[in-house]
Design an enzyme around this catalytic site. Structure first.
Site, short mmCIF file in Angstrom:
data_model
loop_
_atom_site.label_atom_id
_atom_site.label_comp_id
_atom_site.label_asym_id
_atom_site.label_seq_id
_atom_site.Cartn_x
_atom_site.Cartn_y
_atom_site.Cartn_z
N GLU A 1 1.02 -1.17 -0.01
CA GLU A 1 -0.07 -0.11 0.00
C GLU A 1 0.93 1.30 -0.07
OE1 GLU A 1 -1.37 3.11 0.49
OE2 GLU A 1 -1.49 2.74 2.46
N CYS B 1 -2.12 8.40 3.72
CA CYS B 1 -2.26 8.11 2.28
C CYS B 1 -3.52 8.17 1.67
CB CYS B 1 -1.83 6.74 1.98
SG CYS B 1 -2.81 5.57 3.29
#
Length: 522
Positions: A294, A328
Protein backbone atom coordinates in the site's frame (compact mmCIF):
# COMPACT_ATOMS: atom_id res chain seq x y z
CA UNK A 1 -24.90 -13.24 18.17
CA UNK A 2 -22.18 -15.59 16.89
CA UNK A 3 -20.77 -16.31 13.45
CA UNK A 4 -20.27 -19.65 11.69
CA UNK A 5 -17.14 -20.29 13.76
CA UNK A 6 -19.05 -19.80 17.02
CA UNK A 7 -17.34 -16.48 17.77
CA UNK A 8 -19.15 -13.26 18.69
CA UNK A 9 -19.91 -11.27 15.55
CA UNK A 10 -17.19 -8.71 14.85
CA UNK A 11 -17.96 -5.22 16.10
CA UNK A 12 -15.75 -2.17 15.65
CA UNK A 13 -14.04 -0.82 18.74
CA UNK A 14 -15.75 2.35 19.99
CA UNK A 15 -13.94 5.68 19.82
CA UNK A 16 -13.42 7.52 23.09
CA UNK A 17 -15.56 10.57 23.78
CA UNK A 18 -13.04 13.10 25.09
CA UNK A 19 -15.74 15.67 25.79
CA UNK A 20 -16.42 13.65 28.96
CA UNK A 21 -14.27 14.75 31.93
CA UNK A 22 -13.68 11.16 33.02
CA UNK A 23 -12.09 10.32 29.65
CA UNK A 24 -10.03 13.50 29.69
CA UNK A 25 -8.67 12.50 33.09
CA UNK A 26 -7.81 9.00 31.86
CA UNK A 27 -5.87 10.36 28.91
CA UNK A 28 -4.04 12.91 31.04
CA UNK A 29 -3.02 10.11 33.43
CA UNK A 30 -1.81 7.99 30.49
CA UNK A 31 0.23 10.91 29.17
CA UNK A 32 1.88 11.36 32.57
CA UNK A 33 2.76 7.65 32.63
CA UNK A 34 4.24 7.75 29.14
CA UNK A 35 6.19 10.93 29.84
CA UNK A 36 7.70 9.33 32.93
CA UNK A 37 9.15 6.57 30.72
CA UNK A 38 10.75 8.80 28.08
CA UNK A 39 14.37 8.27 27.12
CA UNK A 40 14.59 4.53 27.81
CA UNK A 41 16.72 2.10 25.81
CA UNK A 42 14.95 -0.70 23.95
CA UNK A 43 16.40 -3.98 22.63
CA UNK A 44 15.98 -5.98 19.49
CA UNK A 45 13.83 -9.08 19.99
CA UNK A 46 15.12 -12.09 18.07
CA UNK A 47 13.57 -15.34 19.20
CA UNK A 48 13.94 -15.46 22.97
CA UNK A 49 16.89 -13.05 22.95
CA UNK A 50 16.79 -9.39 23.92
CA UNK A 51 19.76 -7.75 22.23
CA UNK A 52 21.03 -4.27 23.05
CA UNK A 53 23.29 -2.77 20.38
CA UNK A 54 25.62 0.19 20.59
CA UNK A 55 24.07 1.75 17.50
CA UNK A 56 20.66 3.23 18.35
CA UNK A 57 17.74 4.82 16.55
CA UNK A 58 16.89 7.92 18.58
CA UNK A 59 13.16 8.63 18.50
CA UNK A 60 12.30 12.30 19.07
CA UNK A 61 8.96 13.90 19.88
CA UNK A 62 8.10 15.86 16.69
CA UNK A 63 6.00 18.28 18.71
CA UNK A 64 8.79 19.01 21.19
CA UNK A 65 12.14 18.15 19.68
CA UNK A 66 13.89 18.59 23.02
CA UNK A 67 12.28 15.31 24.18
CA UNK A 68 13.78 11.93 23.36
CA UNK A 69 11.02 9.32 23.35
CA UNK A 70 13.41 6.39 23.36
CA UNK A 71 16.61 4.90 22.01
CA UNK A 72 15.94 1.70 20.11
CA UNK A 73 18.68 -0.76 19.28
CA UNK A 74 19.56 -0.88 15.60
CA UNK A 75 20.13 -4.18 13.82
CA UNK A 76 23.19 -4.98 11.75
CA UNK A 77 23.14 -7.26 8.71
CA UNK A 78 24.38 -10.10 10.91
CA UNK A 79 21.50 -9.62 13.34
CA UNK A 80 19.04 -9.40 10.46
CA UNK A 81 20.32 -12.78 9.26
CA UNK A 82 19.97 -14.14 12.79
CA UNK A 83 16.37 -12.94 12.84
CA UNK A 84 15.69 -14.65 9.51
CA UNK A 85 17.10 -17.95 10.76
CA UNK A 86 15.06 -17.69 13.95
CA UNK A 87 11.91 -17.04 11.93
CA UNK A 88 12.67 -20.00 9.65
CA UNK A 89 13.18 -22.34 12.60
CA UNK A 90 10.05 -21.11 14.38
CA UNK A 91 7.94 -21.49 11.25
CA UNK A 92 8.28 -25.27 11.32
CA UNK A 93 6.41 -25.45 14.63
CA UNK A 94 4.14 -22.43 14.25
CA UNK A 95 2.63 -23.58 10.94
CA UNK A 96 1.33 -26.70 12.69
CA UNK A 97 -0.45 -24.80 15.46
CA UNK A 98 -4.22 -24.98 14.83
CA UNK A 99 -5.76 -21.82 13.41
CA UNK A 100 -8.06 -21.33 16.41
CA UNK A 101 -5.07 -21.48 18.75
CA UNK A 102 -3.12 -18.98 16.67
CA UNK A 103 -6.13 -16.69 16.69
CA UNK A 104 -6.36 -17.07 20.46
CA UNK A 105 -3.02 -15.30 20.93
CA UNK A 106 -4.24 -12.43 18.76
CA UNK A 107 -7.52 -12.16 20.67
CA UNK A 108 -5.60 -12.09 23.95
CA UNK A 109 -3.39 -9.29 22.67
CA UNK A 110 -6.45 -7.34 21.53
CA UNK A 111 -7.95 -7.62 24.98
CA UNK A 112 -4.73 -6.46 26.65
CA UNK A 113 -4.54 -3.49 24.29
CA UNK A 114 -8.17 -2.64 25.00
CA UNK A 115 -7.39 -2.55 28.73
CA UNK A 116 -4.46 -0.14 28.10
CA UNK A 117 -5.97 1.77 25.23
CA UNK A 118 -5.09 5.24 26.49
CA UNK A 119 -1.52 4.25 27.24
CA UNK A 120 -0.94 3.17 23.64
CA UNK A 121 -2.67 6.31 22.39
CA UNK A 122 -0.61 8.53 24.68
CA UNK A 123 2.61 7.06 23.30
CA UNK A 124 1.44 7.88 19.76
CA UNK A 125 0.64 11.43 20.82
CA UNK A 126 4.23 11.82 21.97
CA UNK A 127 6.09 9.80 19.34
CA UNK A 128 3.96 10.35 16.22
CA UNK A 129 2.46 13.79 16.94
CA UNK A 130 -1.18 12.71 16.80
CA UNK A 131 -3.85 14.59 18.70
CA UNK A 132 -6.06 12.68 21.11
CA UNK A 133 -8.78 11.70 18.65
CA UNK A 134 -6.36 10.62 15.92
CA UNK A 135 -4.34 8.52 18.38
CA UNK A 136 -7.47 6.99 19.90
CA UNK A 137 -8.70 6.02 16.42
CA UNK A 138 -5.33 4.44 15.64
CA UNK A 139 -5.47 2.27 18.77
CA UNK A 140 -9.09 1.33 18.09
CA UNK A 141 -8.15 0.28 14.58
CA UNK A 142 -5.30 -1.88 15.88
CA UNK A 143 -7.76 -3.70 18.14
CA UNK A 144 -10.19 -4.05 15.24
CA UNK A 145 -7.56 -5.57 12.97
CA UNK A 146 -6.64 -8.20 15.55
CA UNK A 147 -10.24 -9.11 16.30
CA UNK A 148 -11.19 -9.20 12.62
CA UNK A 149 -8.21 -11.20 11.34
CA UNK A 150 -8.47 -13.72 14.16
CA UNK A 151 -12.07 -14.42 13.22
CA UNK A 152 -11.24 -14.57 9.54
CA UNK A 153 -8.49 -17.15 10.05
CA UNK A 154 -10.82 -19.39 12.00
CA UNK A 155 -13.41 -19.06 9.25
CA UNK A 156 -10.87 -19.90 6.54
CA UNK A 157 -9.74 -22.94 8.50
CA UNK A 158 -13.21 -24.49 8.44
CA UNK A 159 -13.41 -27.09 5.71
CA UNK A 160 -14.77 -25.54 2.50
CA UNK A 161 -16.30 -22.66 4.51
CA UNK A 162 -14.72 -19.94 2.41
CA UNK A 163 -15.05 -21.52 -1.00
CA UNK A 164 -17.51 -24.45 -1.13
CA UNK A 165 -16.49 -26.98 -3.75
CA UNK A 166 -18.76 -28.72 -6.18
CA UNK A 167 -19.41 -32.25 -4.93
CA UNK A 168 -18.87 -35.29 -7.12
CA UNK A 169 -19.57 -38.90 -6.30
CA UNK A 170 -16.68 -41.03 -5.13
CA UNK A 171 -14.33 -38.23 -3.99
CA UNK A 172 -13.77 -36.14 -0.89
CA UNK A 173 -12.35 -32.80 -2.08
CA UNK A 174 -11.13 -30.13 0.29
CA UNK A 175 -9.47 -26.75 -0.08
CA UNK A 176 -7.20 -25.62 2.73
CA UNK A 177 -5.42 -22.31 3.17
CA UNK A 178 -1.89 -22.96 4.38
CA UNK A 179 0.83 -20.47 5.38
CA UNK A 180 3.50 -19.16 3.03
CA UNK A 181 6.61 -19.07 5.23
CA UNK A 182 8.71 -16.19 6.54
CA UNK A 183 7.52 -12.69 5.72
CA UNK A 184 9.13 -9.29 6.06
CA UNK A 185 6.73 -6.75 7.55
CA UNK A 186 7.59 -3.10 6.93
CA UNK A 187 4.92 -0.80 8.44
CA UNK A 188 4.76 3.00 8.17
CA UNK A 189 5.27 5.69 10.80
CA UNK A 190 1.95 7.47 10.28
CA UNK A 191 -0.26 4.67 11.63
CA UNK A 192 2.46 3.20 13.83
CA UNK A 193 0.18 0.94 15.87
CA UNK A 194 -2.83 0.11 13.69
CA UNK A 195 -0.99 -0.76 10.49
CA UNK A 196 1.93 -2.35 12.32
CA UNK A 197 -0.43 -4.56 14.32
CA UNK A 198 -2.67 -5.25 11.34
CA UNK A 199 0.08 -6.28 8.93
CA UNK A 200 1.87 -8.37 11.55
CA UNK A 201 -1.11 -10.21 13.01
CA UNK A 202 -2.57 -10.90 9.57
CA UNK A 203 0.67 -12.69 8.71
CA UNK A 204 1.11 -14.66 11.91
CA UNK A 205 -2.52 -15.70 12.39
CA UNK A 206 -2.23 -17.45 9.02
CA UNK A 207 0.68 -19.51 10.34
CA UNK A 208 3.58 -17.47 8.99
CA UNK A 209 6.46 -16.10 11.02
CA UNK A 210 7.76 -12.58 10.49
CA UNK A 211 10.75 -10.33 10.67
CA UNK A 212 9.34 -6.92 11.63
CA UNK A 213 11.31 -3.85 10.56
CA UNK A 214 9.42 -0.83 11.92
CA UNK A 215 9.75 2.75 10.79
CA UNK A 216 12.72 4.54 12.29
CA UNK A 217 10.41 7.44 13.20
CA UNK A 218 8.15 5.39 15.50
CA UNK A 219 10.12 2.36 16.73
CA UNK A 220 9.08 2.67 20.39
CA UNK A 221 5.41 2.13 19.56
CA UNK A 222 6.34 -0.90 17.47
CA UNK A 223 8.43 -2.28 20.35
CA UNK A 224 5.49 -1.83 22.70
CA UNK A 225 3.27 -3.82 20.33
CA UNK A 226 5.79 -6.67 20.06
CA UNK A 227 6.13 -6.77 23.85
CA UNK A 228 2.34 -6.98 24.11
CA UNK A 229 2.26 -9.99 21.77
CA UNK A 230 4.86 -11.68 23.95
CA UNK A 231 2.78 -10.92 27.03
CA UNK A 232 -0.19 -12.53 25.29
CA UNK A 233 1.84 -15.75 25.19
CA UNK A 234 2.96 -15.75 21.56
CA UNK A 235 5.84 -18.24 21.19
CA UNK A 236 9.27 -16.72 20.71
CA UNK A 237 10.50 -16.46 17.15
CA UNK A 238 7.07 -15.92 15.60
CA UNK A 239 7.70 -12.16 15.58
CA UNK A 240 11.31 -10.98 15.39
CA UNK A 241 11.85 -7.25 15.93
CA UNK A 242 14.76 -5.72 14.01
CA UNK A 243 14.68 -1.93 13.57
CA UNK A 244 17.27 -0.63 11.16
CA UNK A 245 18.06 1.20 7.97
CA UNK A 246 15.66 0.61 5.11
CA UNK A 247 18.44 0.87 2.56
CA UNK A 248 20.52 -1.68 4.49
CA UNK A 249 18.29 -4.00 6.53
CA UNK A 250 15.20 -3.54 4.39
CA UNK A 251 16.97 -4.31 1.12
CA UNK A 252 18.87 -7.24 2.62
CA UNK A 253 15.72 -8.91 3.92
CA UNK A 254 13.76 -8.18 0.75
CA UNK A 255 16.43 -9.87 -1.38
CA UNK A 256 16.95 -12.79 1.01
CA UNK A 257 16.35 -16.18 -0.67
CA UNK A 258 14.31 -17.43 2.28
CA UNK A 259 11.92 -14.47 2.28
CA UNK A 260 8.55 -15.72 1.05
CA UNK A 261 6.62 -12.43 1.12
CA UNK A 262 7.04 -8.74 1.86
CA UNK A 263 4.17 -6.76 3.39
CA UNK A 264 4.84 -3.05 3.00
CA UNK A 265 3.05 0.23 3.63
CA UNK A 266 4.78 3.47 2.69
CA UNK A 267 5.79 5.68 -0.20
CA UNK A 268 5.44 4.90 -3.89
CA UNK A 269 9.19 5.15 -4.39
CA UNK A 270 10.09 2.60 -1.71
CA UNK A 271 7.21 0.32 -2.69
CA UNK A 272 8.45 0.20 -6.27
CA UNK A 273 11.98 -0.48 -5.07
CA UNK A 274 10.76 -3.40 -2.96
CA UNK A 275 8.77 -4.72 -5.91
CA UNK A 276 11.83 -4.53 -8.16
CA UNK A 277 14.17 -6.18 -5.64
CA UNK A 278 11.66 -8.93 -4.86
CA UNK A 279 11.28 -9.78 -8.54
CA UNK A 280 14.88 -11.01 -8.78
CA UNK A 281 15.48 -14.66 -7.89
CA UNK A 282 18.31 -15.23 -5.42
CA UNK A 283 20.42 -18.37 -5.27
CA UNK A 284 18.56 -21.03 -3.32
CA UNK A 285 15.16 -19.36 -3.76
CA UNK A 286 12.29 -21.77 -4.61
CA UNK A 287 9.41 -19.35 -5.12
CA UNK A 288 8.26 -16.08 -6.58
CA UNK A 289 8.13 -13.67 -3.67
CA UNK A 290 4.75 -12.16 -2.96
CA UNK A 291 4.61 -8.38 -2.48
CA UNK A 292 1.67 -6.84 -0.63
CA UNK A 293 2.00 -3.08 -0.93
CA UNK A 294 0.00 0.00 0.00
CA UNK A 295 1.97 2.92 -1.35
CA UNK A 296 0.18 6.24 -1.14
CA UNK A 297 -2.18 8.52 -2.97
CA UNK A 298 -3.09 11.90 -4.35
CA UNK A 299 -6.66 11.73 -3.18
CA UNK A 300 -9.37 14.24 -3.89
CA UNK A 301 -12.89 15.44 -3.28
CA UNK A 302 -15.15 16.43 -6.16
CA UNK A 303 -18.02 18.85 -5.49
CA UNK A 304 -20.81 19.46 -8.01
CA UNK A 305 -23.34 22.30 -8.20
CA UNK A 306 -26.07 20.37 -6.35
CA UNK A 307 -23.93 19.52 -3.31
CA UNK A 308 -24.51 20.66 0.24
CA UNK A 309 -21.63 23.10 0.17
CA UNK A 310 -21.32 23.42 3.95
CA UNK A 311 -20.93 19.65 4.37
CA UNK A 312 -18.55 19.50 1.42
CA UNK A 313 -16.30 22.24 2.83
CA UNK A 314 -16.12 20.57 6.25
CA UNK A 315 -15.24 17.25 4.62
CA UNK A 316 -12.56 18.86 2.45
CA UNK A 317 -10.86 20.44 5.48
CA UNK A 318 -11.14 17.29 7.62
CA UNK A 319 -9.75 15.13 4.80
CA UNK A 320 -6.92 17.53 3.97
CA UNK A 321 -5.74 18.43 7.46
CA UNK A 322 -6.58 15.48 9.72
CA UNK A 323 -3.22 14.44 11.24
CA UNK A 324 -1.64 17.28 9.28
CA UNK A 325 -2.42 15.58 5.96
CA UNK A 326 -0.05 12.74 6.81
CA UNK A 327 -2.33 9.95 5.60
CA UNK A 328 -2.19 8.08 2.32
CA UNK A 329 -5.95 8.70 2.17
CA UNK A 330 -5.66 12.45 2.82
CA UNK A 331 -7.74 14.63 0.49
CA UNK A 332 -4.98 16.88 -0.75
CA UNK A 333 -7.00 17.95 -3.82
CA UNK A 334 -10.45 19.46 -4.15
CA UNK A 335 -12.08 19.88 -7.56
CA UNK A 336 -15.15 22.09 -7.54
CA UNK A 337 -17.54 22.97 -10.36
CA UNK A 338 -17.55 26.64 -11.18
CA UNK A 339 -21.18 27.23 -10.18
CA UNK A 340 -20.31 26.75 -6.49
CA UNK A 341 -16.55 27.30 -6.64
CA UNK A 342 -16.36 30.68 -4.92
CA UNK A 343 -18.78 29.64 -2.17
CA UNK A 344 -16.95 26.42 -1.36
CA UNK A 345 -13.55 28.15 -1.44
CA UNK A 346 -14.75 30.75 1.06
CA UNK A 347 -16.15 28.06 3.38
CA UNK A 348 -12.91 26.06 3.14
CA UNK A 349 -10.94 29.16 4.09
CA UNK A 350 -13.16 29.78 7.11
CA UNK A 351 -12.98 26.14 8.27
CA UNK A 352 -9.21 25.96 7.79
CA UNK A 353 -8.57 29.11 9.78
CA UNK A 354 -10.43 27.61 12.74
CA UNK A 355 -7.65 25.02 13.13
CA UNK A 356 -5.22 26.00 15.85
CA UNK A 357 -1.71 24.58 15.59
CA UNK A 358 0.06 23.34 18.69
CA UNK A 359 1.28 20.58 20.95
CA UNK A 360 -0.58 17.27 20.48
CA UNK A 361 -0.48 16.62 24.23
CA UNK A 362 -2.75 19.64 24.60
CA UNK A 363 -5.06 18.12 22.00
CA UNK A 364 -4.63 20.90 19.46
CA UNK A 365 -6.50 20.25 16.18
CA UNK A 366 -3.31 20.53 14.12
CA UNK A 367 0.08 19.32 15.30
CA UNK A 368 3.58 18.83 13.89
CA UNK A 369 4.71 16.95 10.82
CA UNK A 370 6.90 13.92 11.31
CA UNK A 371 10.49 15.18 11.18
CA UNK A 372 12.90 17.72 9.71
CA UNK A 373 13.07 15.99 6.34
CA UNK A 374 9.28 16.07 5.95
CA UNK A 375 9.15 19.67 7.19
CA UNK A 376 11.68 20.85 4.61
CA UNK A 377 9.96 18.92 1.81
CA UNK A 378 6.54 20.38 2.64
CA UNK A 379 7.89 23.92 2.89
CA UNK A 380 9.48 23.42 -0.55
CA UNK A 381 6.09 22.36 -1.93
CA UNK A 382 4.51 25.45 -0.42
CA UNK A 383 6.97 27.56 -2.41
CA UNK A 384 6.04 25.60 -5.53
CA UNK A 385 2.38 26.23 -4.72
CA UNK A 386 2.96 29.98 -4.64
CA UNK A 387 4.00 29.74 -8.29
CA UNK A 388 1.28 27.32 -9.34
CA UNK A 389 -1.77 28.81 -7.63
CA UNK A 390 -3.08 31.58 -5.43
CA UNK A 391 -2.39 31.27 -1.71
CA UNK A 392 -5.71 31.37 0.13
CA UNK A 393 -4.54 30.82 3.70
CA UNK A 394 -1.52 29.53 5.62
CA UNK A 395 1.73 29.19 3.75
CA UNK A 396 4.25 29.49 6.56
CA UNK A 397 5.73 27.70 9.53
CA UNK A 398 3.82 27.80 12.80
CA UNK A 399 5.06 28.54 16.30
CA UNK A 400 6.35 25.82 18.60
CA UNK A 401 9.43 23.75 19.46
CA UNK A 402 8.67 21.22 16.77
CA UNK A 403 7.94 20.69 13.10
CA UNK A 404 4.87 22.90 12.87
CA UNK A 405 3.42 24.17 9.58
CA UNK A 406 0.28 26.22 9.07
CA UNK A 407 -2.59 24.42 7.30
CA UNK A 408 -2.17 25.78 3.78
CA UNK A 409 -4.65 26.15 0.91
CA UNK A 410 -3.93 27.09 -2.69
CA UNK A 411 -6.75 27.87 -5.13
CA UNK A 412 -7.11 28.27 -8.90
CA UNK A 413 -4.62 25.43 -9.38
CA UNK A 414 -4.27 23.70 -12.75
CA UNK A 415 -4.85 19.96 -12.69
CA UNK A 416 -1.43 19.33 -14.28
CA UNK A 417 0.49 21.30 -11.66
CA UNK A 418 2.88 19.58 -9.31
CA UNK A 419 0.84 20.29 -6.19
CA UNK A 420 -2.14 18.64 -7.92
CA UNK A 421 -0.12 15.64 -9.09
CA UNK A 422 2.53 14.82 -6.47
CA UNK A 423 1.99 13.38 -3.01
CA UNK A 424 3.06 16.05 -0.52
CA UNK A 425 2.08 14.21 2.67
CA UNK A 426 1.55 17.33 4.70
CA UNK A 427 -0.98 20.09 5.48
CA UNK A 428 -1.25 21.44 1.94
CA UNK A 429 -4.50 21.49 -0.06
CA UNK A 430 -4.79 22.39 -3.76
CA UNK A 431 -8.17 23.45 -5.17
CA UNK A 432 -9.04 23.44 -8.87
CA UNK A 433 -12.05 24.57 -10.88
CA UNK A 434 -14.08 22.53 -13.39
CA UNK A 435 -16.87 23.62 -15.74
CA UNK A 436 -19.12 20.67 -14.78
CA UNK A 437 -19.12 17.42 -12.84
CA UNK A 438 -17.87 15.30 -15.74
CA UNK A 439 -14.84 17.53 -16.25
CA UNK A 440 -14.28 17.50 -12.47
CA UNK A 441 -14.25 13.72 -12.40
CA UNK A 442 -11.87 13.63 -15.39
CA UNK A 443 -9.57 15.97 -13.47
CA UNK A 444 -9.84 13.76 -10.39
CA UNK A 445 -8.82 10.72 -12.45
CA UNK A 446 -5.83 12.57 -13.94
CA UNK A 447 -3.26 11.16 -11.53
CA UNK A 448 -0.99 8.13 -11.30
CA UNK A 449 -2.57 7.20 -7.98
CA UNK A 450 -5.96 5.71 -7.17
CA UNK A 451 -6.50 5.26 -3.45
CA UNK A 452 -9.45 7.26 -2.06
CA UNK A 453 -11.90 9.80 -3.36
CA UNK A 454 -15.14 11.53 -2.46
CA UNK A 455 -17.99 12.91 -4.54
CA UNK A 456 -20.44 15.45 -3.16
CA UNK A 457 -23.76 15.73 -4.97
CA UNK A 458 -27.51 15.49 -4.46
CA UNK A 459 -28.18 14.49 -8.05
CA UNK A 460 -28.63 10.72 -8.43
CA UNK A 461 -27.58 10.71 -12.08
CA UNK A 462 -24.35 12.52 -11.18
CA UNK A 463 -23.74 10.11 -8.29
CA UNK A 464 -24.21 7.06 -10.50
CA UNK A 465 -21.80 8.54 -13.03
CA UNK A 466 -19.23 9.12 -10.28
CA UNK A 467 -19.67 5.58 -8.96
CA UNK A 468 -18.87 4.23 -12.41
CA UNK A 469 -16.17 6.65 -13.49
CA UNK A 470 -14.11 7.75 -10.46
CA UNK A 471 -11.14 5.37 -10.44
CA UNK A 472 -9.96 4.58 -6.94
CA UNK A 473 -9.97 1.74 -4.46
CA UNK A 474 -12.17 3.51 -1.89
CA UNK A 475 -14.84 5.90 -3.16
CA UNK A 476 -17.12 7.74 -0.74
CA UNK A 477 -20.28 9.67 -1.53
CA UNK A 478 -21.14 12.78 0.50
CA UNK A 479 -18.54 12.14 3.20
CA UNK A 480 -14.83 12.68 3.75
CA UNK A 481 -12.27 10.48 2.01
CA UNK A 482 -10.42 9.45 5.18
CA UNK A 483 -11.52 7.22 8.04
CA UNK A 484 -11.88 3.67 6.69
CA UNK A 485 -13.20 1.22 9.29
CA UNK A 486 -12.05 -2.39 9.54
CA UNK A 487 -14.65 -4.75 8.12
CA UNK A 488 -16.71 -1.82 6.84
CA UNK A 489 -14.42 -0.17 4.28
CA UNK A 490 -11.77 -2.69 3.06
CA UNK A 491 -8.86 -0.41 2.25
CA UNK A 492 -6.44 -0.40 -0.68
CA UNK A 493 -5.94 1.36 -3.99
CA UNK A 494 -5.21 1.13 -7.70
CA UNK A 495 -2.33 2.13 -9.96
CA UNK A 496 0.63 3.57 -8.03
CA UNK A 497 -1.35 3.36 -4.79
CA UNK A 498 -0.34 -0.29 -4.51
CA UNK A 499 -1.66 -3.78 -4.97
CA UNK A 500 -5.27 -3.09 -3.91
CA UNK A 501 -4.73 -5.47 -1.03
CA UNK A 502 -7.87 -4.37 0.87
CA UNK A 503 -6.70 -4.38 4.48
CA UNK A 504 -9.57 -5.01 6.86
CA UNK A 505 -11.47 -6.93 4.21
CA UNK A 506 -12.65 -10.50 3.85
CA UNK A 507 -10.09 -11.49 1.24
CA UNK A 508 -7.02 -9.91 2.86
CA UNK A 509 -5.78 -13.06 4.58
CA UNK A 510 -5.70 -14.91 1.27
CA UNK A 511 -2.61 -12.81 0.48
CA UNK A 512 -0.77 -14.46 3.38
CA UNK A 513 -1.80 -18.01 2.49
CA UNK A 514 -1.71 -20.44 -0.40
CA UNK A 515 -4.61 -22.68 -1.33
CA UNK A 516 -3.98 -26.43 -1.27
CA UNK A 517 -6.54 -28.77 -2.81
CA UNK A 518 -6.67 -32.36 -1.58
CA UNK A 519 -8.72 -35.00 -3.34
CA UNK A 520 -9.33 -38.46 -1.89
CA UNK A 521 -11.14 -41.41 -3.40
CA UNK A 522 -13.95 -42.69 -1.18
Amino acid sequence: MTNSAGLPVFKNEAFTDFSLPVNQALMEAALRKVKAELGRDYPLRIGAERIMTGDKIVSVNPGNISEVVGRVSKASLGLAEQAMQEALNSFEAWKRVPAAERAGYVFKAAQLMRERKHEFSALMIVEAGKNWAEADADTAEAIDFMEFYGREMIRLSLTNEHQPLTKIEGEDNRLAYIPLGVGIVIPPWNFPLAICAGMTTAAIVCGNTVVLKPSSLTPVIAHKFVALMEEAGLPSGVINFVPGSGAEIGDFLTKHPKTRFISFTGSKEIGLRIHALASHTADGQKWMKRVIAEMGGKDGIVVDETANVEQAAKAIVASAFGFQGQKCSAGSRAIIVEAVYDKVVQLVKEETEKLSVGLPELNCPAGPVSDRQAYDKIMDYIEIGRREGRLLTGGDKAEGNGYYIQPTVFVDVDSKSRIMQEEIFGPVLAIGRAKDYKEAIAMYNDTEFGLTGSFFSQDEAHIHYALDEMFCGNLYINRKCTGALVGVHPFGGFNMSGTDSKAGGYDYLLLFTQAKLTSRKT
